[in-house]
Structures are given as structure tokens and as C-alpha cells.
Design a protein around this motif. Sequence first.
Motif, PDB file in Angstrom:
ATOM      1  N   ASP A  49      16.427   2.220  -3.101  1.00 40.45           N
ATOM      2  CA  ASP A  49      17.102   1.004  -3.106  1.00 40.45           C
ATOM      3  C   ASP A  49      16.679   0.173  -4.376  1.00 40.45           C
ATOM      4  N   ASP A  50      17.494  -1.083  -4.778  1.00 38.89           N
ATOM      5  CA  ASP A  50      16.868  -1.614  -5.795  1.00 38.89           C
ATOM      6  C   ASP A  50      16.592  -3.092  -5.316  1.00 38.89           C
ATOM      7  N   GLY A  51      16.375  -3.371  -3.846  1.00 38.75           N
ATOM      8  CA  GLY A  51      15.765  -4.362  -3.324  1.00 38.75           C
ATOM      9  C   GLY A  51      14.625  -5.204  -3.895  1.00 38.75           C
ATOM     10  N   ARG A  52      14.053  -5.999  -2.994  1.00 39.40           N
ATOM     11  CA  ARG A  52      12.576  -6.539  -3.520  1.00 39.40           C
ATOM     12  C   ARG A  52      11.624  -5.784  -3.433  1.00 39.40           C
ATOM     13  N   GLY A  53      11.558  -4.707  -2.668  1.00 43.09           N
ATOM     14  CA  GLY A  53      10.508  -3.919  -2.570  1.00 43.09           C
ATOM     15  C   GLY A  53       9.599  -4.299  -1.427  1.00 43.09           C
ATOM     16  N   ILE A  54       9.065  -3.441  -0.808  1.00 39.72           N
ATOM     17  CA  ILE A  54       8.115  -3.711   0.576  1.00 39.72           C
ATOM     18  C   ILE A  54       6.642  -4.465  -0.222  1.00 39.72           C
ATOM     19  N   PRO A  55       6.100  -5.495   0.436  1.00 37.47           N
ATOM     20  CA  PRO A  55       5.084  -6.292  -0.228  1.00 37.47           C
ATOM     21  C   PRO A  55       4.000  -5.411  -0.198  1.00 37.47           C
ATOM     22  N   VAL A  56       3.314  -5.470  -1.477  1.00 40.84           N
ATOM     23  CA  VAL A  56       2.169  -4.980  -1.704  1.00 40.84           C
ATOM     24  C   VAL A  56       0.687  -5.402  -1.526  1.00 40.84           C
ATOM     25  N   ASP A  57       0.888  -6.765  -1.313  1.00 35.89           N
ATOM     26  CA  ASP A  57      -0.428  -7.428  -1.092  1.00 35.89           C
ATOM     27  C   ASP A  57      -1.032  -7.079   0.149  1.00 35.89           C
ATOM     28  N   LYS A  58      -2.168  -7.666   0.392  1.00 36.58           N
ATOM     29  CA  LYS A  58      -2.807  -7.687   1.595  1.00 36.58           C
ATOM     30  C   LYS A  58      -2.253  -8.530   2.823  1.00 36.58           C
ATOM     31  N   GLU A  59      -2.084  -7.779   3.908  1.00 37.65           N
ATOM     32  CA  GLU A  59      -1.684  -8.621   5.126  1.00 37.65           C
ATOM     33  C   GLU A  59      -2.991  -9.300   5.603  1.00 37.65           C
ATOM     34  N   PRO A  60      -3.227 -10.612   5.772  1.00 37.82           N
ATOM     35  CA  PRO A  60      -4.332 -11.273   6.209  1.00 37.82           C
ATOM     36  C   PRO A  60      -4.950 -10.940   7.433  1.00 37.82           C
ATOM     37  N   ARG A  61      -4.215 -10.536   8.492  1.00 37.08           N
ATOM     38  CA  ARG A  61      -4.872 -10.317   9.808  1.00 37.08           C
ATOM     39  C   ARG A  61      -5.735  -8.821   9.956  1.00 37.08           C
ATOM     40  N   THR A  62      -4.762  -7.718   9.174  1.00 33.50           N
ATOM     41  CA  THR A  62      -5.293  -6.308   9.251  1.00 33.50           C
ATOM     42  C   THR A  62      -6.124  -6.175   7.989  1.00 33.50           C
ATOM     43  N   GLY A  63      -5.772  -6.709   6.998  1.00 33.55           N
ATOM     44  CA  GLY A  63      -6.699  -6.535   5.918  1.00 33.55           C
ATOM     45  C   GLY A  63      -5.911  -5.158   5.145  1.00 33.55           C
ATOM     46  N   LEU A  64      -4.784  -4.635   5.633  1.00 33.08           N
ATOM     47  CA  LEU A  64      -4.196  -3.638   5.009  1.00 33.08           C
ATOM     48  C   LEU A  64      -2.921  -4.059   3.794  1.00 33.08           C
ATOM     49  N   SER A  65      -2.831  -3.164   3.130  1.00 33.88           N
ATOM     50  CA  SER A  65      -1.481  -3.404   2.175  1.00 33.88           C
ATOM     51  C   SER A  65      -0.203  -3.601   3.199  1.00 33.88           C
ATOM     52  N   GLY A  66       0.732  -4.424   2.710  1.00 36.20           N
ATOM     53  CA  GLY A  66       1.904  -4.500   3.430  1.00 36.20           C
ATOM     54  C   GLY A  66       2.730  -3.248   3.619  1.00 36.20           C
ATOM     55  N   VAL A  67       2.840  -2.209   2.820  1.00 34.05           N
ATOM     56  CA  VAL A  67       3.254  -0.915   2.764  1.00 34.05           C
ATOM     57  C   VAL A  67       2.748  -0.085   3.765  1.00 34.05           C
ATOM     58  N   GLU A  68       1.349  -0.121   4.157  1.00 42.44           N
ATOM     59  CA  GLU A  68       0.606   0.262   5.050  1.00 42.44           C
ATOM     60  C   GLU A  68       0.854  -0.143   6.280  1.00 42.44           C
ATOM     61  N   VAL A  69       1.048  -1.460   6.335  1.00 43.01           N
ATOM     62  CA  VAL A  69       1.421  -2.035   7.824  1.00 43.01           C
ATOM     63  C   VAL A  69       2.738  -1.659   8.204  1.00 43.01           C
ATOM     64  N   VAL A  70       3.854  -1.747   7.341  1.00 36.49           N
ATOM     65  CA  VAL A  70       4.940  -1.199   7.547  1.00 36.49           C
ATOM     66  C   VAL A  70       5.116  -0.283   8.190  1.00 36.49           C
ATOM     67  N   PHE A  71       4.363   0.951   7.669  1.00 46.23           N
ATOM     68  CA  PHE A  71       4.401   2.337   7.762  1.00 46.23           C
ATOM     69  C   PHE A  71       3.618   2.844   8.947  1.00 46.23           C
ATOM     70  N   THR A  72       2.606   2.214   9.468  1.00 48.69           N
ATOM     71  CA  THR A  72       1.654   2.726  10.342  1.00 48.69           C
ATOM     72  C   THR A  72       1.558   1.816  11.705  1.00 48.69           C
ATOM     73  N   LYS A  73       2.002   0.701  11.678  1.00 43.33           N
ATOM     74  CA  LYS A  73       1.686  -0.371  12.581  1.00 43.33           C
ATOM     75  C   LYS A  73       3.154  -0.526  13.310  1.00 43.33           C
ATOM     76  N   LEU A  74       3.101  -0.270  14.776  1.00 38.64           N
ATOM     77  CA  LEU A  74       4.171  -0.355  15.554  1.00 38.64           C
ATOM     78  C   LEU A  74       4.499  -1.937  15.623  1.00 38.64           C
ATOM     79  N   HIS A  75       5.838  -2.386  15.636  1.00 37.94           N
ATOM     80  CA  HIS A  75       6.080  -3.978  15.896  1.00 37.94           C
ATOM     81  C   HIS A  75       5.553  -4.782  14.834  1.00 37.94           C
ATOM     82  N   ALA A  76       5.754  -4.172  13.370  1.00 40.94           N
ATOM     83  CA  ALA A  76       5.249  -4.916  12.257  1.00 40.94           C
ATOM     84  C   ALA A  76       6.378  -4.913  11.277  1.00 40.94           C
ATOM     85  N   GLY A  77       6.703  -6.073  10.679  1.00 41.72           N
ATOM     86  CA  GLY A  77       7.638  -6.267   9.628  1.00 41.72           C
ATOM     87  C   GLY A  77       8.023  -7.576   9.494  1.00 41.72           C
ATOM     88  N   GLY A  78       9.062  -7.847   8.512  1.00 42.83           N
ATOM     89  CA  GLY A  78       9.314  -9.173   8.201  1.00 42.83           C
ATOM     90  C   GLY A  78      10.643  -9.629   8.855  1.00 42.83           C
TER      91      GLY A  78
END
Length: 700
Positions: free
Chosen positions: A74-103
Motif C-alpha cells: 500500500d501507499d499509506g503512511r508506513g508502519i512506524p520505524v522508530d523505537k517504542e519507548p516501553r519495549t525498546g523495539l522498533s514499531g515494525v517489530e512491535v506490530v509483528f511480534t507483540k499480541l495486542h499491540a498497534g495504533g
Amino acid sequence: MITRSEYNAHQLSVLEGLEAVRKRPGMYIGSTDSRGLMHCLWEIIDNSVDEALGGYCQEIIITLHPDGSVEVEDDGRGIPVDKEPRTGLSGVEVVFTKLHAGGKFGGGSYSASGGLHGVGASVVNALSARLDVQVTRASKVHQMSFKRGKPGRFADKGRPKADASFTPFEGMDHPLEIVGKAKRGLTGTRVRYWADEQIFTPDAQFSLEELQGRARQTAFLVPGLRIVIRDNRTHRPNPELQAEEVFHYDGGITEFVEHLTHQSSVTDVWRIEGSGNFTERVPVLTEDGQATMEDVQRTCEVDIALQWNIGYDTVVRPFVNIIATPKGGTHVAGFEAALLRTFRKVVESNARRLKVGNDKLEKDDVLAGLTAVLTVRLAEPQFEGQTKEVLGTSAVRQIVSRVVEKQLTALLTSSKRNEKAQANALLEKVVAEMKSRISARTHKENQRRKNALETSTLPAKLADCRSEDIAQSELFIVEGDSALGTAKMARSSDFQALLPIRGKILNVQKATLSDMLNNAECAALIQVIGAGSGRSFQLEAARYGKVILMTDADVDGAHIRTLLLTLFFRYMRPMLDAGRVYAAVPPLHRVDIINPGARSNEAVYTYTEQELHELLTRLEAEGRRYKEPIQRYKGLGEMDADQLAETTMDPRYRTLRRVSVADAERAEEIFELLMGSHVAPRKEFIISGADALEREQIDA
């Protein structure tokens, strides 16, 4: 001696992260067959569609690759690539590895969305042998790969494969690689994954037809969104479908209803729009990660397009934030309740004119012939289960009901000439459905299959059979009294019944239900079959195992047969679905071959002009003679009883053509084109075929 197994804390299992998804996949995707495989794809597509709903995405491209993988770009905004403060992981990894995580949990990224539980992308990742995700943001292309939910690197360059050598990341440092540059301002997300063969059944496969249907409805629901589907598989399950299809509509749900409606309409497409507010008590995350219960003000937007046609089938497509809810929910319950309540009030206020007496409308009376697309949009709707098939937010019922009742009442009581005419026609249709239902119920309570001594209650022109074995009995519908006389002598009265009709019956394609029931020929046919009509039709009550349409082999006979098929398709469709309607195949020609000597002449029947030509050519080649002129049967009445039995009625020699639903649908399309209410398509058809018509062919 019986020993009891120990049961203590050592026997308890704690599944971490995505292990629970792989252990119990059915809990998240419903099943592990083709249905579950398609559900995973919907999860990824819905994330892209949510971007389109927010106004950030204009195009989605879905590609089925030859190696069994699928890609969504898609040509949307793109999944966030910066660090998620609570986990210290990139937004991409949070979305694809953590259950009940998202925007989509009230953070302000999405006002209304379809993916709401934060498990969609992570569940797909957990159930994939490999998943690659590329995100384009800030003029860079970022990439991360996963194997069965674990991040790492695959040792393949240029040609990704699911079974390539994989090295998982060590420790907590899971870098998001930068694999390229992008034009300034260009953003988007591309996800490609290979479903895990360890999880899904061997016969699970992507359905292109289902995918195209979902893409079409999404394009209707999000006007302006362009969805491209490409099937690059080497062995496509359905080669008849196009390998690439583009879906792009600007008409919204009004155009969706027009697409779903295939019959003559009673009303235009009516649009009902409105909104309502409600308060919901939900957990809200504080800055330190704790959840506190707070009252939140919600807004529910309602948008409905609906149209009634002359049929009795009901098509209601409900959606929540463009996610289909095929099993309904509170929005559908509110919609149907408001329809019934509104129609009851309006009919009661016009009871004298509509002649309804003390009878009450039921829901089925109102829904008959209705095509509707029902959409509601609200933040964080409550669904029953991850598959999101049923809406559970209770406040939506009252909001939908209030909006529908107010605006539908205004439409049904409008004083505008066009709307008033449509409203009157609709009220008459609904009342006719009610009367038909009551009549069918009375008929069902009082009627039983008639034997030979009880046929006095059936039409006098029916020549019934003696057999009570429904499976063996046959009803021949014959054209006219002349054919009836010959058919009576040709039939076997043990199991073959005859019902004559006078010429061309009513064209039910543009007639109302009450007109159909008042027509003598249609009413007699429905009474003789004895299973009711429309919604009240009960196949098991049909008095005959086969219904055979026996009409003349000419243009008028074809016309009558088409009229009869239209009647069966619209009001007795289960007979067609069960394959119990047939068309007799009478011969067109009789060729009397002259045999030499004392041998009697031989009669040969042909059924097409080509078959006659081939027969005559063969006879000439063999030097055999035949009587001139060759007899051409224009009607069944031209045959004697022996000829009719031998060619058309005797099961040992006859040919029957079973009528399929596709045949009946085609017949209905032809009647809608040639005899329906819309003039423009008929005019276009006549103009387009005018050049091909020769003046001599016109029967004048």
C-alpha cells in the motif's frame, strides 16, 4: 491397582509471546484450512484499508506469487520505524511480534478502523514460515524478516524463499535494516509472507474468486480507493478468472446496492445517513502503563443504502468500519427492528386504503425483495471473537434504530410526487407479501396431497395421474387444448399428469406479487404443484417429482417456455435448485425413408436443422430415397398420439433437457432486457442488432 497421575504446578504450561498462536491457531483465525488461510490475508489487507479509511492510502496491490506466498503493498503512511519507548523495539517489530499491540487502541492514529484487537499482523507472522516486511518512510526503505514469528536474517539475495538459511537475532538488539532509498514524500508498507505448512492443511489455498469479491466490496465501501489483484500462480485453480483485476469505484454504497440488485426495482436506491453519541466505560492506559476505567464519549456514524425490488430474496450486507459482519450484530438488529416498527405504523395509518384488516406485518414481509448495504463507523467497536463476524457494542442498536425510523418514516410519508409513488408501490408490495404468507399458512394447514378421488379441489383442466409416488410422478405443462387432446392419448395416466395453459402466461418479471396470484394461469400452476410460492414455497410439499415444460418447437413456444422459467425462478426456485424442472425436446422434422420391396418405410425424427441436413446428405450418399415434402412439425398438435409418445413423452425414447438455475437466470435477464421496466437497455439492444437483421426475416 489404579494409580492417580500427579497434578501440581509442574504440569502447568505457560505459553510466551506468539507460542499461544501456534499452539491454538483456530482460536485466532477460526480454522487451519482455506478459510483460515484467507482470514490471515484479510488481516494484512485490513491494515492497509484502515490507512485508506483515514485518508492516507489511495492504492493497494495484492499479488499471489507462484511459490505460494502472497504480497500486500500500500501507499499509506508506513508502519512506524522508530523505537517504542516501553519495549525498546522498533514499531515494525512491535506490530509483528507483540499480541495486542498497534495504533488502534485510542491513541489517536485511527478514528475508526477494522483491525481492533492488535493481534492481526502478529498472528499472521506467527503462522508464517517466513514473513518479510518493507516500510518506506523518511526517504528510506526499511526491512525486517521473520521465521515463524522470530526476527532474524535469511541468507538469500534477490530471490526470497521460505526454506532459505535463517539466522535469528541474538539478545535484545533486533536491527531494522535500511535496504534502499526512496523519493521524498513517498511512503508505504509491503508485506510478503509464506503460510506455514506445519500449521495449515495440505489442501488449503487462496481463493481468487473470494479475494476479488472482498476487494470489490471494499472498493465500494471506500470510494476512490484503487485495489489491484494479480494472480501470478503457475497453476491457477480457476483459469476463467482474469489474472489481473482492478477495482475502483466512486459511487460508494449506492453503487454497491445497484451492483447487488439484478431485478426490476420498486424503489430507487434510498440513502439513510445519520449519527448518534453514546458513553462507553473503557480501560484507558496511563503514562505509566496502568489501565484505569473511564467514561469515554463515542460517536457512531450510520450510512445505509437500500432498495426494494419485485422479488422476494433478501440481500443485506452489514459492515462495521468496512469490515463485513456476515452474522450480524447489534447494528443489524437495530436496522431490522426499525424497519418492522416503521412499516407497521405506516401501514396501520393507511389500513383502510391498503385493506389489511387486523393482520400484522412480520419481519419477512418487510425484508422481501430488499437489497441493503448497512455501514456503521465508530471507534473501538466490540466484536464477538477475533474473526469479527458479529458486532457486540450494545449502544449501536438504538442509534441505528433511531436514524432508520426517523428517515424511513419521512420517505414513506413524503408528499413529493416521485417518492410518494414509490412509497405507495412499496407499501402495496409489503402488504401483498403479508397476504401471501397468511394464505400460504392457511393452505398448508388445510391442504394435503390429493388422491384420485379428491381431485375436485384442483383445477378442472388438470388431467391428474393415479400414482401417489411423488418421485415417479410427472407433470407436463402443455401449450393449448389442441396439444392436450393428443397428449392425453400419448401419456401414461399412471404417473403422467397434464396441465394445459392458454397461450402466453403473465410476464412475472415486471408484475407485482398480487398480479401474479390473481392471474388464472399462474395461480392454477402454483395450486397444482401444491408447494406454495415465494418465501413460503416448501419443496417437500410438491406433488410431482418432475415438472416438464412441453411447448411447440417455434418462436412462440420458446417465448412461453421462457415465461414459465421466469415464473419458476422468481416464485418456485427450489424446484430449479433441486433439478426437478425439465424442458421436453420435441422433434422438428419427420423423414420417411422408402425401403425397397415389401419392407415397410422407416420414420426418422430429427431435432435440429443441422441434424436434418446431415441425415439427408447421408441418405443421398447411400442412394436411399425419402418421401417429399419432409414433414416439419410447427406444433405438438400436428403429431398423432403414437408419434408424440415415441418422441417426447415415453421415458424409454424421449429426450429431456434439465433446466439449471443458470438457464433460469439467463431467461430472467432476457425478460428484464426485452420486457422489463427499463427502456434504455432495450433501445440499445435493438440499435446494436439492427444491422444484423434482414428485412425478409421479419414475420409481418
